[in-house]
Design an enzyme around this catalytic site. Structure first.
Site, mmCIF file in Angstrom:
data_model
loop_
_atom_site.group_PDB
_atom_site.id
_atom_site.type_symbol
_atom_site.label_atom_id
_atom_site.label_comp_id
_atom_site.label_asym_id
_atom_site.label_seq_id
_atom_site.Cartn_x
_atom_site.Cartn_y
_atom_site.Cartn_z
ATOM 1 N N ASP A 1 0.856 -1.177 0.000
ATOM 2 C CA ASP A 1 0.000 0.000 0.000
ATOM 3 C C ASP A 1 0.899 1.236 0.000
ATOM 4 O O ASP A 1 1.761 1.375 0.880
ATOM 5 C CB ASP A 1 -0.878 -0.011 1.256
ATOM 6 C CG ASP A 1 -1.851 1.158 1.313
ATOM 7 O OD1 ASP A 1 -1.678 2.135 0.556
ATOM 8 O OD2 ASP A 1 -2.780 1.100 2.138
ATOM 9 N N GLU B 1 29.372 6.101 7.411
ATOM 10 C CA GLU B 1 29.332 4.671 7.694
ATOM 11 C C GLU B 1 29.259 3.897 6.384
ATOM 12 O O GLU B 1 28.793 2.766 6.350
ATOM 13 C CB GLU B 1 28.191 4.310 8.638
ATOM 14 C CG GLU B 1 26.816 4.731 8.259
ATOM 15 C CD GLU B 1 25.788 4.277 9.294
ATOM 16 O OE1 GLU B 1 25.551 3.062 9.398
ATOM 17 O OE2 GLU B 1 25.238 5.144 10.002
ATOM 18 N N CYS C 1 25.213 6.802 12.700
ATOM 19 C CA CYS C 1 24.701 8.089 12.227
ATOM 20 C C CYS C 1 25.094 9.277 13.102
ATOM 21 O O CYS C 1 25.007 10.421 12.659
ATOM 22 C CB CYS C 1 23.181 8.024 12.108
ATOM 23 S SG CYS C 1 22.600 6.746 10.969
ATOM 24 N N THR D 1 13.863 2.844 3.119
ATOM 25 C CA THR D 1 14.420 3.999 3.837
ATOM 26 C C THR D 1 15.817 4.357 3.355
ATOM 27 O O THR D 1 16.560 5.026 4.060
ATOM 28 C CB THR D 1 14.457 3.741 5.355
ATOM 29 O OG1 THR D 1 15.378 2.669 5.639
ATOM 30 C CG2 THR D 1 13.085 3.359 5.880
ATOM 31 N N HIS E 1 17.682 13.137 14.706
ATOM 32 C CA HIS E 1 18.158 12.172 13.717
ATOM 33 C C HIS E 1 16.931 11.547 13.067
ATOM 34 O O HIS E 1 16.022 11.071 13.752
ATOM 35 C CB HIS E 1 19.019 11.100 14.381
ATOM 36 C CG HIS E 1 19.275 9.919 13.497
ATOM 37 N ND1 HIS E 1 19.863 10.042 12.264
ATOM 38 C CD2 HIS E 1 19.002 8.596 13.656
ATOM 39 C CE1 HIS E 1 19.946 8.846 11.695
ATOM 40 N NE2 HIS E 1 19.426 7.956 12.526
ATOM 41 N N ASN F 1 17.107 8.455 3.998
ATOM 42 C CA ASN F 1 18.069 8.461 5.102
ATOM 43 C C ASN F 1 19.473 8.742 4.579
ATOM 44 O O ASN F 1 19.971 8.027 3.715
ATOM 45 C CB ASN F 1 18.041 7.101 5.811
ATOM 46 C CG ASN F 1 18.832 7.098 7.105
ATOM 47 O OD1 ASN F 1 19.440 8.097 7.488
ATOM 48 N ND2 ASN F 1 18.830 5.969 7.789
#
Length: 445
Positions: free
Chosen positions: A31, A83, A120, A163, A244, A328
């Protein structure tokens, strides 16, 4: 005492864009509202074939240096937070310095260079390092360049695949900053956790539910620690609170927790008492489970109140706009949240001079950090100079098949050749490997 903070910011977004509800969701059989309403995401940025963490970081840094009229002699420190590093010895900062030396007179021979790693939160830790370096008087009048650059990719089919994102944030840290002054006070929450990690692997191993729990626990601890040195916080003290933002839906949970904490024993709790009662107190319950159940019930009611909805719309929602369009950026995500908030203020014609931000950074593994930032008189000129909307509008949209090709191109375990989707112009590009398997770059006019 001389103030120290962020003098200027610039970003560089990956040049490709994937539409999550209209392109990604149909192929996944999901969805579309799972992405737009659940995660709070609409589109994600991806790097073209010739882009990577070095090119994005160098391009953001060049935009910043050009705008501020800087040369290598003005920079005494280059810290890169990532990272997504591809070398276990040679830091990304040396690659970026090498790129910049192709286009400027002089070099960074006498600049300290390093690479920060703590998931992060490393971008904020790099800010701290630069701040401390200047405050200690070791900068010799020079500024520090902090670059947060990442290609946030998950294994295909992983729940976190929606993400993903790619981009870089470059920040100039200096005395008497033009954008925001950083507070001396900080708060930390840190524990040995295995919520998200990459043990000798490119793509993360993630315990999604645990990661959300750890994020919230460490943020709460960091806020309590911050208050131990800065005094009680209150929702009315901060114009915006950038968190964050791995995805905006995560920030909804953090914001509710923060609001509950900051309103405890305040006029706001008094005003809400007739509507939803007072906050549960641990001493009023026989077991921890009963207390936690009461807290959950209170928060379910709290988020429906006019006071909370109004605060969230004013203080939190403006921090999420850019993230909802780029995904992200790992080390850069809290910094684009700051930029998003200040850009919203500029668009609204709001005077931010002297106003405070409360910045909540987080890195899996796990650690959170809270500090305050005071907006400077010249903030508007700095924010209006950052071409966020132009960059996002210029991205090239890709199909799902294109996305899979790009994912494979940036998979370190695969060797495939794919034609670039865009034409590089006035930017650094990846050109291949050297004799020792180092990555090579050049500037394309």
């Amino acid at each position: 005492m001389t103030s120290v903070g962020i003098d200027a910011m610039e970003i560089w977004t990956g040049k490709l864009v994937l539409d999550l509800p209209n392109t990604f969701a149909p192929v996944k059989g999901e969805d579309p509202e799972k992405y737009t309403k659940g995660l709070g995401l609409h589109t994600s940025s991806f790097p073209d074939v010739y882009e990577d963490i070095v090119t994005m970081g160098a391009n953001a840094a060049k935009k910043l240096m050009d705008r501020k009229g800087l040369t290598p002699a003005d920079i005494g420190r280059i810290d890169v937070a990532t990272e997504s590093a591809f070398d276990n010895s040679k830091p990304v900062s040396t690659y970026i310095a090498g790129c910049l030396e192709q286009v400027y007179d002089g070099d960074f021979r006498h600049a300290n260079k390093g690479e920060r790693k703590f998931a992060c939160i490393a971008g904020t830790q790099s800010l701290d390092d630069a701040y401390n370096w200047i405050k200690a008087g070791r900068n010799r009048g020079r500024a520090a360049l902090v670059i947060a650059t990442d290609t946030a990719l998950y294994e295909r089919g992983d729940p976190g695949e929606a993400t993903q994102g790619a981009g870089a944030v470059a920040m100039l840290i200096d005395e008497d900053p033009d954008l925001v002054e950083l507070s001396t006070e900080q708060g930390y929450g840190s524990m040995d956790e295995t919520d998200f990690l990459k043990p000798n692997q490119q793509f993360p191993s993630v315990d999604g539910k645990r990661s959300m729990q750890v994020y919230l626990a460490r943020m709460r601890e960091a806020l309590e620690d911050y208050e131990s040195v800065a005094g009680r916080t209150h929702p009315d003290l901060f114009e915006y609170i950038p968190f964050h933002t791995p995805f905006p839906g995560m920030v909804r949970k953090a914001a509710l927790l923060g609001f509950r904490h900051m309103t405890r024993d305040t006029d706001i709790e008094d005003d809400l008492e007739s509507e939803i009662g007072r906050q549960p107190r641990e001493e009023d319950f026989e077991t921890w489970d009963d207390y936690e159940e009461a807290i959950r019930g209170y928060m379910d009611e709290l988020k429906t109140t006019e006071q909370y909805r109004d605060w969230y719309g004013r203080v939190i929602e403006p921090t999420l706009d850019i993230s909802s369009r780029v995904g992200n950026w790992y080390t850069g995500s809290v910094h684009i949240a700051r930029l998003s908030a200040l850009k919203a203020a500029a668009d609204e014609g709001k005077d931010m001079t002297g106003k405070q931000l409360l910045v909540g950074s987080y890195g899996s593994g796990a650690q959170a950090e809270i500090h305050a930032e005071r907006v400077q008189e010249t903030w508007l000129d700095e924010i209006e100079a950052v071409d966020v909307d132009d960059q996002l509008a210029a991205r090239t949209e890709i199909s799902f098949d294109d996305y899979e090709l790009i994912h494979d191109v940036h998979n370190h375990e695969k060797e495939i050749e794919v034609e670039e989707f865009t034409q590089p112009e006035a930017e650094f590009v990846f050109t291949g490997w050297g004799r020792m398997n180092e990555r090579r770059y050049e500037y394309v006019e």
